[in-house]
Design an enzyme around this catalytic site. Structure first.
Site, PDB file in Angstrom:
ATOM      1  N   ARG A  26      11.877   1.271  -5.449  1.00  0.00           N
ATOM      2  CA  ARG A  26      11.676   0.728  -4.548  1.00  0.00           C
ATOM      3  C   ARG A  26      13.598   1.065  -4.012  1.00  0.00           C
ATOM      4  NH1 ARG A  26       8.066  -2.676  -2.407  1.00  0.00           N
ATOM      5  NH2 ARG A  26       6.060  -2.348  -3.568  1.00  0.00           N
ATOM      6  N   ARG A  30      13.149  -0.677   3.120  1.00  0.00           N
ATOM      7  CA  ARG A  30      13.072  -1.297   4.350  1.00  0.00           C
ATOM      8  C   ARG A  30      14.833  -2.116   4.385  1.00  0.00           C
ATOM      9  NH1 ARG A  30       8.024  -5.127   4.098  1.00  0.00           N
ATOM     10  NH2 ARG A  30       8.234  -4.673   1.902  1.00  0.00           N
ATOM     11  N   ARG A  39      10.731   5.008   9.550  1.00  0.00           N
ATOM     12  CA  ARG A  39       9.473   3.975   9.878  1.00  0.00           C
ATOM     13  C   ARG A  39       8.906   4.209  11.114  1.00  0.00           C
ATOM     14  NH1 ARG A  39       5.009   2.280   9.351  1.00  0.00           N
ATOM     15  NH2 ARG A  39       4.444   0.437   8.457  1.00  0.00           N
ATOM     16  N   ASP A  76       3.065   5.451  -2.627  1.00  0.00           N
ATOM     17  CA  ASP A  76       2.466   3.450  -2.785  1.00  0.00           C
ATOM     18  C   ASP A  76       1.469   3.543  -4.011  1.00  0.00           C
ATOM     19  OD1 ASP A  76       3.045   0.880  -1.836  1.00  0.00           O
ATOM     20  OD2 ASP A  76       1.136   1.035  -2.482  1.00  0.00           O
ATOM     21  N   TYR A 152      -6.032  -5.482  -7.455  1.00  0.00           N
ATOM     22  CA  TYR A 152      -5.486  -5.069  -5.564  1.00  0.00           C
ATOM     23  C   TYR A 152      -7.377  -4.951  -5.367  1.00  0.00           C
ATOM     24  CZ  TYR A 152      -0.528  -5.827  -5.362  1.00  0.00           C
ATOM     25  OH  TYR A 152       0.630  -6.087  -6.090  1.00  0.00           O
TER      26      TYR A 152
HETATM   27  O1  CP3 Z   1      11.037   3.530  -3.347  1.00  0.00           O
HETATM   28  C1  CP3 Z   1      10.340   3.689  -3.930  1.00  0.00           C
HETATM   29  O2  CP3 Z   1      10.268   2.731  -4.894  1.00  0.00           O
HETATM   30  C2  CP3 Z   1       8.732   4.487  -4.343  1.00  0.00           C
HETATM   31  C3  CP3 Z   1       8.591   3.775  -3.259  1.00  0.00           C
HETATM   32  C4  CP3 Z   1       7.111   2.708  -3.466  1.00  0.00           C
HETATM   33  C5  CP3 Z   1       6.857   2.315  -2.736  1.00  0.00           C
HETATM   34  N1  CP3 Z   1       5.822   0.741  -3.509  1.00  0.00           N
HETATM   35  C6  CP3 Z   1       7.241   1.950  -1.212  1.00  0.00           C
HETATM   36  C7  CP3 Z   1       6.251   1.234  -0.568  1.00  0.00           C
HETATM   37  C8  CP3 Z   1       6.471   2.905  -4.970  1.00  0.00           C
HETATM   38  C9  CP3 Z   1       7.457   3.293  -6.686  1.00  0.00           C
HETATM   39  C10 CP3 Z   1       5.954   1.481  -5.057  1.00  0.00           C
HETATM   40  C11 CP3 Z   1       5.390   1.432  -6.263  1.00  0.00           C
HETATM   41  C12 CP3 Z   1       4.474  -0.043  -5.600  1.00  0.00           C
HETATM   42  N2  CP3 Z   1       3.632  -0.646  -4.379  1.00  0.00           N
HETATM   43  C13 CP3 Z   1       4.131  -1.308  -6.085  1.00  0.00           C
HETATM   44  C14 CP3 Z   1       4.451  -1.743  -7.892  1.00  0.00           C
HETATM   45  C15 CP3 Z   1       5.607  -2.026  -7.668  1.00  0.00           C
HETATM   46  C16 CP3 Z   1       5.837  -3.194  -7.601  1.00  0.00           C
HETATM   47  O3  CP3 Z   1       6.614  -4.066  -6.631  1.00  0.00           O
HETATM   48  O4  CP3 Z   1       5.650  -4.310  -8.291  1.00  0.00           O
HETATM   49  C17 CP3 Z   1       3.077  -2.988  -5.592  1.00  0.00           C
HETATM   50  C18 CP3 Z   1       3.124  -3.815  -6.418  1.00  0.00           C
HETATM   51  C19 CP3 Z   1       2.741  -1.548  -4.971  1.00  0.00           C
HETATM   52  C20 CP3 Z   1       1.851  -2.445  -3.636  1.00  0.00           C
HETATM   53  C21 CP3 Z   1       2.678  -2.456  -2.531  1.00  0.00           C
HETATM   54  N3  CP3 Z   1       2.542  -1.767  -1.306  1.00  0.00           N
HETATM   55  C22 CP3 Z   1       2.940  -3.796  -1.817  1.00  0.00           C
HETATM   56  C23 CP3 Z   1       1.788  -4.935  -2.520  1.00  0.00           C
HETATM   57  C24 CP3 Z   1       3.580  -3.774  -0.499  1.00  0.00           C
HETATM   58  C25 CP3 Z   1       3.850  -4.918   0.307  1.00  0.00           C
HETATM   59  C26 CP3 Z   1       4.678  -5.901   0.146  1.00  0.00           C
HETATM   60  C27 CP3 Z   1       6.469  -5.020   0.877  1.00  0.00           C
HETATM   61  O5  CP3 Z   1       6.829  -5.194  -0.438  1.00  0.00           O
HETATM   62  O6  CP3 Z   1       6.240  -5.211   2.231  1.00  0.00           O
HETATM   63  C28 CP3 Z   1       3.376  -2.490  -0.319  1.00  0.00           C
HETATM   64  C29 CP3 Z   1       4.341  -1.703   1.093  1.00  0.00           C
HETATM   65  C30 CP3 Z   1       5.631  -0.629   0.669  1.00  0.00           C
HETATM   66  N4  CP3 Z   1       5.621  -0.267  -0.786  1.00  0.00           N
HETATM   67  C31 CP3 Z   1       6.787  -0.411   1.522  1.00  0.00           C
HETATM   68  C32 CP3 Z   1       7.113   0.548   0.605  1.00  0.00           C
HETATM   69  C33 CP3 Z   1       8.632   0.724   0.976  1.00  0.00           C
HETATM   70  C34 CP3 Z   1       6.785  -1.653   2.220  1.00  0.00           C
HETATM   71  C35 CP3 Z   1       5.956  -1.514   3.933  1.00  0.00           C
HETATM   72  C36 CP3 Z   1       6.925  -0.607   4.372  1.00  0.00           C
HETATM   73  O7  CP3 Z   1       7.840   0.392   4.433  1.00  0.00           O
HETATM   74  O8  CP3 Z   1       6.396  -1.125   5.794  1.00  0.00           O
END
Ligand code: CP3
Length: 345
Positions: A26, A30, A39, A76, A152
């Protein structure tokens, strides 16, 4: 530059390096002011992911700022259910929301094959990023493991223990198997297209692998992931695969020996001394700094970085966090981490 001159790819190929390659799960997100700024220009998170200009910029931001050894595609894991026709949205402050799959009719409403057209902006992002990355930076694509994505799809949102998917799998094993098989196929088509567009490594995120008893872990996590790794390797023998079965510590040795991946990701709870003896003796490892110690910084950070480096040095490993970076992480602590990891010894 030959591919093998990228430090990250050398470690994935089993080479022990004096200074380990470094990236952070990640790493785009943010905690970066420049991410928050772009964003704010998109309506929803999925719109952001499907806008190549924005997703390309988000992928490159952490590379420009910190010079990590690998970039990860900005997307994602939930774009796969989205491209299978399930309704997916991200609600500010609440995380993902999906129309839950509760019945056979809900399952039957999914598309049989993933809609690659819908994901075409992702492949365009990869194409753009590949032309803009520094020569020494590797490029990682990814997808969620079938179990984690299914959890999910069944619950319709994140849960602490994946109880809805676990109950569903016990009550309706045949239907759950069909869902897992659909996800294996869809994820493989998606990974294949990412690879054709230009990623060099793929990571399979099984974020919720750790909640299952042994038989269920073997059936719902290990078998589908092993099937996926075998298919990626068959079609793209040069592409490296990282498996990340988070919190599945008691199965890590077996995963390293039999799932076919090139690298095993370790979460923060794994004892590094144990992992050096029982996982890294089979395969390169990746991990596993506590995301919270990076928030705290200072001597606690320095100490944990030292412990990880000491435990894994002399054999191939990739320095990373044990889970995603937290939004409250100070930039200065990431800068400090880069220095600590890249200082010899
Ligand atoms: O930088 C990176 O790693 C690449 C982008 C990436 C994102 N999500 C961007 C993201 C990657 C590799 C993921 C993987 C992901 N997404 C996983 C597996 C890894 C882990 O963290 O366990 C999972 C379970 C998800 C599902 C997901 N996406 C959730 C549960 C959420 C909400 C929680 C949160 O962190 O806000 C997201 C949203 C998300 N995916 C964000 C980002 C940058 C935040 C949302 C935003 O910026 O508005």
């Amino acid at each position: 530059m030959r591919l093998s001159e990228k430090l990250f790819l050398r470690a994935c190929s089993g080479e022990a390096l004096d200074v380990p390659p470094l990236w952070l799960m990640r790493q785009a997100g943010r905690y970066l002011p420049e991410y928050r700024e772009i964003r704010a220009t998109a309506r929803g998170f999925l719109d952001f992911c499907y806008t190549p200009k924005l997703a390309t910029e988000a992928t490159l931001q952490p590379i420009r700022r910190f010079g990590f050894d690998a970039a990860i595609l900005f997307s994602d894991i939930l774009v796969v259910p989205d491209a299978l026709g399930q309704r997916v949205s991200f609600v500010e402050g609440e995380g993902p929301k999906l129309e839950p799959i509760a019945t056979e009719a809900d399952f039957d409403a999914l598309l049989e094959h993933i809609d690659l057209e819908k994901l075409s902006p992702v492949f365009e992002t990869i194409d753009r990023v590949k032309g803009l990355l520094p020569r020494e930076t590797a490029f990682i694509g990814f997808c969620g493991a079938p179990w984690t994505v299914a959890s999910y799809m069944i619950a319709g949102h994140g849960t602490p223990d994946q109880a809805p998917a676990r109950l569903f799998a016990y009550r309706h094993p045949e239907l759950f198997q069909r869902l897992i098989d659909r996800l294996v196929e869809a994820s493989l088509v998606y990974l294949d297209a990412q690879i054709k567009a230009g990623v060099e490594v793929v990571q399979i995120f099984d974020s919720w692998a750790g909640v299952l008893p042994r038989d269920e872990f073997l059936h719902w996590c290990k078998e589908p992931v092993a099937r996926m790794v075998a298919a990626v390797k068959k079609n793209h023998p040069h592409v490296k695969v990282i498996a990340f079965p988070r919190q599945a510590t008691s199965h890590l040795t077996e995963m390293a020996q039999t799932c076919g991946a090139d690298v095993i990701g370790l979460d923060t709870s794994v004892d590094v001394e144990w992992a050096a003896q029982n996982v890294q003796n089979h395969l390169p490892v990746q991990g596993n700094l506590d995301p919270l110690v990076l928030v705290a910084g200072g001597e606690a950070l320095a100490k944990q970085v030292r412990q990880i480096k000491q435990a894994f040095s002399g054999k191939p490993y990739i320095f990373n966090l044990g889970h995603g970076i937290l939004p409250q992480t100070p930039i200065a602590h990431v800068e400090e981490l880069v220095k600590l990891v890249r200082t010899k010894g």
